[in-house]
Design a protein around this motif. Structure first.
Motif, PDB file in Angstrom:
ATOM      1  N   GLN A   1       1.234  -1.060  -0.046  1.00 29.53           N
ATOM      2  CA  GLN A   1      -0.066   0.022  -0.217  1.00 29.53           C
ATOM      3  C   GLN A   1       0.765   1.362   0.080  1.00 29.53           C
ATOM      4  O   GLN A   1       2.035   1.064   0.498  1.00 29.53           O
ATOM      5  N   PRO A   2       0.321   2.402  -0.184  1.00 29.69           N
ATOM      6  CA  PRO A   2       1.521   3.675  -0.429  1.00 29.69           C
ATOM      7  C   PRO A   2       1.625   4.051   0.589  1.00 29.69           C
ATOM      8  O   PRO A   2       0.423   4.201   1.715  1.00 29.69           O
ATOM      9  N   SER A   3       2.409   4.356   0.965  1.00 27.89           N
ATOM     10  CA  SER A   3       2.959   5.201   2.145  1.00 27.89           C
ATOM     11  C   SER A   3       2.327   6.562   2.266  1.00 27.89           C
ATOM     12  O   SER A   3       3.232   6.760   4.022  1.00 27.89           O
ATOM     13  N   GLY A   4       2.612   7.258   1.523  1.00 21.53           N
ATOM     14  CA  GLY A   4       1.789   8.748   2.005  1.00 21.53           C
ATOM     15  C   GLY A   4       3.333   9.197   1.549  1.00 21.53           C
ATOM     16  O   GLY A   4       3.350  11.028   1.486  1.00 21.53           O
ATOM     17  N   ASN A   5       4.355   8.673   1.006  1.00 20.57           N
ATOM     18  CA  ASN A   5       5.680   9.699   0.642  1.00 20.57           C
ATOM     19  C   ASN A   5       5.830   9.591  -0.821  1.00 20.57           C
ATOM     20  O   ASN A   5       5.588   8.636  -1.199  1.00 20.57           O
ATOM     21  N   ILE A   6       6.390  10.481  -1.791  1.00 21.87           N
ATOM     22  CA  ILE A   6       6.566  10.240  -2.696  1.00 21.87           C
ATOM     23  C   ILE A   6       7.851   9.851  -2.830  1.00 21.87           C
ATOM     24  O   ILE A   6       9.324  10.684  -2.207  1.00 21.87           O
ATOM     25  N   GLU A   7       8.148   9.185  -4.272  1.00 16.91           N
ATOM     26  CA  GLU A   7       9.618   8.677  -4.251  1.00 16.91           C
ATOM     27  C   GLU A   7       9.797   8.902  -5.991  1.00 16.91           C
ATOM     28  O   GLU A   7       9.573   9.338  -7.187  1.00 16.91           O
ATOM     29  N   ILE A   8      11.496   9.712  -5.580  1.00 17.30           N
ATOM     30  CA  ILE A   8      12.132   9.821  -6.947  1.00 17.30           C
ATOM     31  C   ILE A   8      13.236   8.670  -7.274  1.00 17.30           C
ATOM     32  O   ILE A   8      13.717   8.742  -6.065  1.00 17.30           O
ATOM     33  N   GLY A   9      13.253   8.520  -8.271  1.00 20.43           N
ATOM     34  CA  GLY A   9      14.332   7.594  -8.165  1.00 20.43           C
ATOM     35  C   GLY A   9      14.544   7.050  -9.960  1.00 20.43           C
ATOM     36  O   GLY A   9      14.129   8.128 -10.827  1.00 20.43           O
ATOM     37  N   TRP A  10      16.008   6.709 -10.095  1.00 20.59           N
ATOM     38  CA  TRP A  10      16.430   6.839 -11.179  1.00 20.59           C
ATOM     39  C   TRP A  10      17.261   5.561 -12.393  1.00 20.59           C
ATOM     40  O   TRP A  10      17.566   5.422 -11.386  1.00 20.59           O
ATOM     41  N   HIS A  11      17.041   4.996 -13.227  1.00 25.93           N
ATOM     42  CA  HIS A  11      17.326   3.960 -14.096  1.00 25.93           C
ATOM     43  C   HIS A  11      18.491   4.389 -15.326  1.00 25.93           C
ATOM     44  O   HIS A  11      17.674   5.002 -16.190  1.00 25.93           O
ATOM     45  N   LEU A  12      19.498   4.615 -15.399  1.00 27.46           N
ATOM     46  CA  LEU A  12      19.966   4.625 -16.262  1.00 27.46           C
ATOM     47  C   LEU A  12      20.786   3.861 -17.125  1.00 27.46           C
ATOM     48  O   LEU A  12      21.455   2.347 -16.410  1.00 27.46           O
ATOM     49  N   HIS A  13      20.886   3.522 -18.640  1.00 30.57           N
ATOM     50  CA  HIS A  13      21.368   2.704 -19.305  1.00 30.57           C
ATOM     51  C   HIS A  13      23.343   3.001 -19.378  1.00 30.57           C
ATOM     52  O   HIS A  13      23.911   3.644 -18.763  1.00 30.57           O
ATOM     53  N   PRO A  14      23.664   1.492 -19.146  1.00 30.44           N
ATOM     54  CA  PRO A  14      25.330   1.501 -18.486  1.00 30.44           C
ATOM     55  C   PRO A  14      25.970   2.659 -20.004  1.00 30.44           C
ATOM     56  O   PRO A  14      26.777   3.607 -19.173  1.00 30.44           O
ATOM     57  N   ASP A  15      25.626   2.985 -21.566  1.00 26.07           N
ATOM     58  CA  ASP A  15      25.770   4.218 -22.237  1.00 26.07           C
ATOM     59  C   ASP A  15      26.078   5.510 -21.764  1.00 26.07           C
ATOM     60  O   ASP A  15      26.780   6.120 -21.687  1.00 26.07           O
ATOM     61  N   ALA A  16      25.343   5.353 -20.581  1.00 26.96           N
ATOM     62  CA  ALA A  16      24.831   6.795 -20.006  1.00 26.96           C
ATOM     63  C   ALA A  16      25.730   7.386 -18.709  1.00 26.96           C
ATOM     64  O   ALA A  16      25.688   8.326 -18.095  1.00 26.96           O
ATOM     65  N   TRP A  17      25.839   6.328 -18.069  1.00 22.59           N
ATOM     66  CA  TRP A  17      26.523   6.198 -16.494  1.00 22.59           C
ATOM     67  C   TRP A  17      27.717   7.194 -16.960  1.00 22.59           C
ATOM     68  O   TRP A  17      28.543   7.236 -17.690  1.00 22.59           O
ATOM     69  N   GLY A  18      28.114   7.666 -15.467  1.00 20.14           N
ATOM     70  CA  GLY A  18      29.230   8.701 -15.822  1.00 20.14           C
ATOM     71  C   GLY A  18      29.105  10.049 -16.006  1.00 20.14           C
ATOM     72  O   GLY A  18      29.604  10.425 -15.890  1.00 20.14           O
ATOM     73  N   ARG A  19      28.357  10.385 -16.650  1.00 20.08           N
ATOM     74  CA  ARG A  19      28.038  11.719 -17.503  1.00 20.08           C
ATOM     75  C   ARG A  19      26.852  13.278 -16.861  1.00 20.08           C
ATOM     76  O   ARG A  19      26.467  14.043 -17.554  1.00 20.08           O
ATOM     77  N   GLY A  20      26.557  12.643 -16.245  1.00 24.78           N
ATOM     78  CA  GLY A  20      25.930  13.564 -14.895  1.00 24.78           C
ATOM     79  C   GLY A  20      24.262  13.501 -15.627  1.00 24.78           C
ATOM     80  O   GLY A  20      23.488  14.155 -14.951  1.00 24.78           O
ATOM     81  N   TYR A  21      23.760  12.168 -16.052  1.00 23.35           N
ATOM     82  CA  TYR A  21      22.362  12.766 -16.752  1.00 23.35           C
ATOM     83  C   TYR A  21      21.549  12.225 -15.471  1.00 23.35           C
ATOM     84  O   TYR A  21      20.218  13.423 -15.644  1.00 23.35           O
ATOM     85  N   ALA A  22      21.369  11.113 -14.622  1.00 25.57           N
ATOM     86  CA  ALA A  22      21.251  11.372 -13.405  1.00 25.57           C
ATOM     87  C   ALA A  22      20.525  12.755 -12.641  1.00 25.57           C
ATOM     88  O   ALA A  22      19.184  12.677 -11.988  1.00 25.57           O
ATOM     89  N   THR A  23      21.525  13.046 -12.839  1.00 26.25           N
ATOM     90  CA  THR A  23      21.666  14.353 -11.626  1.00 26.25           C
ATOM     91  C   THR A  23      21.240  15.310 -12.291  1.00 26.25           C
ATOM     92  O   THR A  23      20.493  16.188 -11.819  1.00 26.25           O
ATOM     93  N   GLU A  24      20.724  15.454 -13.552  1.00 28.17           N
ATOM     94  CA  GLU A  24      20.790  16.863 -14.175  1.00 28.17           C
ATOM     95  C   GLU A  24      18.988  16.639 -14.815  1.00 28.17           C
ATOM     96  O   GLU A  24      18.220  17.982 -13.934  1.00 28.17           O
ATOM     97  N   ALA A  25      18.492  15.112 -15.088  1.00 28.44           N
ATOM     98  CA  ALA A  25      16.984  14.625 -14.763  1.00 28.44           C
ATOM     99  C   ALA A  25      16.598  14.910 -14.173  1.00 28.44           C
ATOM    100  O   ALA A  25      15.204  14.949 -13.133  1.00 28.44           O
ATOM    101  N   ALA A  26      17.011  14.564 -12.421  1.00 27.15           N
ATOM    102  CA  ALA A  26      16.091  14.518 -11.272  1.00 27.15           C
ATOM    103  C   ALA A  26      16.429  15.651 -10.451  1.00 27.15           C
ATOM    104  O   ALA A  26      14.926  16.326  -9.804  1.00 27.15           O
ATOM    105  N   THR A  27      17.988  16.757 -10.954  1.00 31.33           N
ATOM    106  CA  THR A  27      17.481  18.165 -10.117  1.00 31.33           C
ATOM    107  C   THR A  27      15.815  18.808 -10.893  1.00 31.33           C
ATOM    108  O   THR A  27      14.415  19.477 -10.265  1.00 31.33           O
ATOM    109  N   ARG A  28      15.814  18.005 -12.286  1.00 31.38           N
ATOM    110  CA  ARG A  28      14.449  19.189 -12.922  1.00 31.38           C
ATOM    111  C   ARG A  28      13.046  18.367 -12.781  1.00 31.38           C
ATOM    112  O   ARG A  28      12.282  19.156 -11.970  1.00 31.38           O
ATOM    113  N   VAL A  29      13.815  17.301 -11.990  1.00 32.70           N
ATOM    114  CA  VAL A  29      12.257  16.577 -11.917  1.00 32.70           C
ATOM    115  C   VAL A  29      12.031  16.949 -10.700  1.00 32.70           C
ATOM    116  O   VAL A  29      10.145  17.436 -10.056  1.00 32.70           O
TER     117      VAL A  29
END
Length: 188
Positions: A96-124
């Motif tokens: 059941q829902p906890s009442g909290n909101i979660e953010i998460g990221w799944h990146l393709h290995p070709d995209a690792w280490g380029r700051g995409y997760a940080t940039e996308a998560a900051t915008r969301v």
């Protein structure tokens, strides 16, 4: 409809049915799946990716969603960014829902280490706070140092280890809406 969001380099857009091949490529890799879910497993059949693409393409919420992380200039896909209700640990399935909101990221290995997760998560996070969300949490496997570094880079605080979510032992991170962010959606 899940809104399209942009950053300096990225377009975060709703998933489409034609994203199935990318989803299969990403989620069929152990290095991606090893820290996802209570019992990590890779996709083994393209049918699973088609079903996931259909489910993601059908999401319809003005704040929560799962976005395809794409490079604006080339359209190349890099991963997925999630903002959703965080399930509470419990004795019945589905959790059941906890009442909290979660953010998460799944990146393709070709995209690792380029700051995409940080940039996308900051915008969301900005999108969430601009639309009245007061607090966002992230949970990771305790061994997932890379995701924990992203959580810290986007301003989250390390809240320690918890078993409150997913019926799993998780490292918990959190961030509250900054005082200068609107408490309700902007009107124009």
């Amino acid at each position: 409809m899940i809104p399209t969001l942009t950053t300096q380099r990225l377009t975060l857009r709703p998933f489409r049915l034609d994203d199935a091949d990318f989803l299969f490529d990403m989620y069929s890799r152990w290095e991606v799946q090893r820290f996802i879910g209570r019992e990590p497993k890779v996709m083994t059949d393209r049918t699973e990716a088609i079903e996931r693409a259909q489910r993601l393409a059908s999401l319809d919420h003005p704040v929560h969603g799962v976005w395809a992380i794409t490079e604006t200039e080339t359209g190349r896909q890099h991963g997925a960014l999630l903002l959703k209700e965080l399930p509470a640990s419990g004795s019945t399935e589905p959790l059941q829902p906890s009442g909290n909101i979660e953010i998460g990221w799944h990146l393709h290995p070709d995209a690792w280490g380029r700051g995409y997760a940080t940039e996308a998560a900051t915008r969301v996070l900005q999108h969430a706070f601009d639309n009245g969300v007061s607090r966002v949490l992230a949970v990771t496997y305790p061994q997932n140092a890379a995701s924990q570094r992203v959580a810290l880079r986007i301003g989250m605080r390390d809240l320690g280890i918890t078993e409150d979510y997913y019926n799993a032992t998780c490292a918990l991170f959190g961030i509250d809406r900054p005082a200068e962010s609107p408490a309700t959606p902007p009107t124009e």
